[in-house]
Design a protein around this motif. Structure first.
Motif, short mmCIF file in Angstrom:
data_model
loop_
_atom_site.label_atom_id
_atom_site.label_comp_id
_atom_site.label_asym_id
_atom_site.label_seq_id
_atom_site.Cartn_x
_atom_site.Cartn_y
_atom_site.Cartn_z
N LEU A 218 0.83 -1.21 0.00
CA LEU A 218 0.00 0.00 0.00
C LEU A 218 0.86 1.26 0.00
N VAL A 221 1.33 2.68 -3.72
CA VAL A 221 0.23 2.98 -4.64
C VAL A 221 0.46 4.33 -5.31
N THR A 374 -7.64 4.07 2.54
CA THR A 374 -8.05 2.67 2.34
C THR A 374 -9.03 2.56 1.19
N THR A 377 -7.18 2.87 -2.00
CA THR A 377 -6.32 1.73 -2.29
C THR A 377 -7.07 0.64 -3.05
N VAL A 419 -3.89 -8.59 -1.48
CA VAL A 419 -4.03 -7.32 -0.77
C VAL A 419 -5.50 -6.97 -0.58
N ASN A 423 -7.64 -6.97 3.14
CA ASN A 423 -8.32 -5.78 3.66
C ASN A 423 -9.81 -6.01 3.88
#
Length: 476
Positions: A218, A221, A374, A377, A419, A423
């Motif tokens: 992350l 990004v 978040t 992402t 990923v 999450n």
């Protein structure tokens, strides 16, 4: 209604060709990553699960990001576009793949820009208070958000070269400040700077390193954002792939070094530190004036990552406007500045509005940073996975064989899927549990737009990925 009966697109002066050199492209890529901000936050969070393997989590993340970058570079060295991954996906996955990639990339850029604006508010507010300028409370945060957001919008609308140079200066300053601190910390540690426990991975469980790798990924990004400047770059077919790969590698090395140093200097205290860099400055006995300078560097890094994603949003929405996927009013640039001002004037206030509204509802600025980042992402993960899938299809259509591409594609897609999964499961606490649902809801609304266009304006669907693109001579 047929496409021929729609309102004529506005006059378009076009983007400024050949305005961006190699250093400015690298600045755009690094600014979108915000390495200083990542170093200030992420190593401590990774240490909680990875322990002495924190540096390994960053090293593995670097390898994965380089795999993603290699997939993207297959397009970048053959196609120079303002549409970024949206255009690349069109060349491999067709209109729907391009549409989905473009939408999710805009979501990603928007979320990272809005979340990072809150990060800049936090650190700039800290600096001002340290200097005796009282800025506190909700209205102080709102004032800073409006001022910083307004400056970011101004830089992006005045010219891509100006915004890139601002980002370059800010990142050089912030990275230099942090690097100097870390080097001083290692020198201060003396023989203890060599930490055998980290090299032996003492107590580091593979599962913990893998969980830490998610957070480390992350931290990269936006690394490919230079690809949105394909129409404005000099020698784009060489400069942009180099900017993507070298910025990812350089930042990855910096992350590994910073993680190792923080663990070596702070040890187990890193996992409970609210501000590891401030704690390191205290350990090595830095003078009182250094703390405001350090915090200003982190604030500058966060601000740079507000500017860089706005550049990408402006260009993707500009291309979508020219093609009719977005309202055609967006498909025009400013007559003098040659920037996609209409898209920027639309999205920049929304980027400011997100933290402002959350502040008014009593949300802590740190929570705004985490929650909104978040959300962004998720967009990046989908866009990266899509373009990685598109890359081998694209090369196969060109008749190009590349033995390295397939392993990179598998690694990139698998990592992005992991990923995303990490999450979502196990289900996090509120409100992080609803953020994936919000993301999926927005994507669903966008897909409904695509379905409507396919039914009512097939010419728009056929035009996806065909504008604002230069193709290397001899490449289809």
């Amino acid at each position: 209604m047929s496409e021929t009966t729609t309102t004529a697109p506005p006059a378009d002066a076009g983007l400024r060709r050949g305005a961006m050199g190699g250093a400015e492209l690298v600045a755009q890529a690094i600014a979108n990553i915000a390495p200083s901000a990542v170093i200030a936050f992420t190593a401590a969070a990774i240490f909680v699960t990875a322990g002495n393997g924190t540096w390994v989590s960053f090293a593995l993340a670097t390898v994965i990001i380089l795999a993603v970058g290699y997939c993207i570079s297959q397009f970048a060295k053959r196609r120079a576009s303002a549409g970024s991954l949206y255009n690349y996906a069109a060349a491999g996955l067709g209109p729907f793949g391009a549409f989905l990639t473009g939408v999710t990339l805009v979501i990603g850029c928007f979320g990272i820009a809005a979340g990072s604006l809150s990060g800049s508010v936090i650190y700039l507010g800290t600096v001002l208070n340290q200097l005796g300028v009282p800025i506190s409370g909700v209205w102080g945060q709102i004032l800073l958000a409006i001022v910083l957001g307004g400056l970011a919008a101004l830089f992006t609308m005045r010219g891509v070269r100006l915004s890139a140079r601002v980002s370059l200066v800010l990142e050089i300053v912030s990275v230099t400040i942090i690097t100097v601190l870390l080097i001083i910390a290692l020198v201060h540690a003396g023989p203890a700077a060599f930490d055998p426990a980290q090299f032996a991975l003492t107590g580091a469980a593979p599962q913990g390193v893998a969980v830490g790798m998610v957070l480390a990924i992350l931290g990269f990004v936006g690394f490919s954002s230079a690809d949105a400047l394909g129409r404005e770059a000099r020698n784009p077919f060489k400069a942009i792939p180099r900017a993507i790969m070298w910025s990812a590698l350089g930042v990855g090395v910096l992350y590994v070094f910073a993680a190792y140093t923080q663990v070596a200097v702070l040890g187990d205290k890193l996992g409970t530190s609210a501000s590891p860099l401030d704690d390191i400055a205290h350990v090595v006995g830095m003078p009182g004036w250094f703390s405001p300078v350090l915090n200003l560097g982190v604030a500058a890094s966060f601000f740079a990552v507000v500017v860089a994603p706005l550049n990408v949003i402006g260009r993707i929405v500009y291309v979508m406007g020219k093609e009719g996927v977005a309202p055609r009013m967006f498909g025009a640039t400013h007559e003098r500045n040659l920037t996609p001002h209409r898209a920027l004037l639309t999205f920049a206030p929304l980027v400011v509005a997100v933290p402002v509204v959350l502040y008014l509802f009593g949300v802590d600025a740190n929570d705004v940073l985490v929650w909104v980042d978040t959300f962004g992402t998720f967009g990046y993960m989908v866009a990266y996975a899509a373009v990685a899938i598109a890359a081998p299809i694209f090369l196969r259509r060109l008749g190009v064989k590349n033995w390295l591409l397939w392993p990179c594609t598998v690694l990139a897609v698998g990592a992005m899927a992991y990923v995303f999964y990490a999450n979502v499961f196990p289900v996090p606490a509120f409100p992080l549990n609803i953020i994936p649902l919000l993301f999926l809801a927005i994507v669903a609304i966008a897909i409904a737009r695509y379905v409507w266009l396919r039914k009512n304006r097939p010419a728009v669907i056929a035009a996806i990925g065909t504008t604002e693109t230069d193709v290397l001579e001899g490449i289809g």
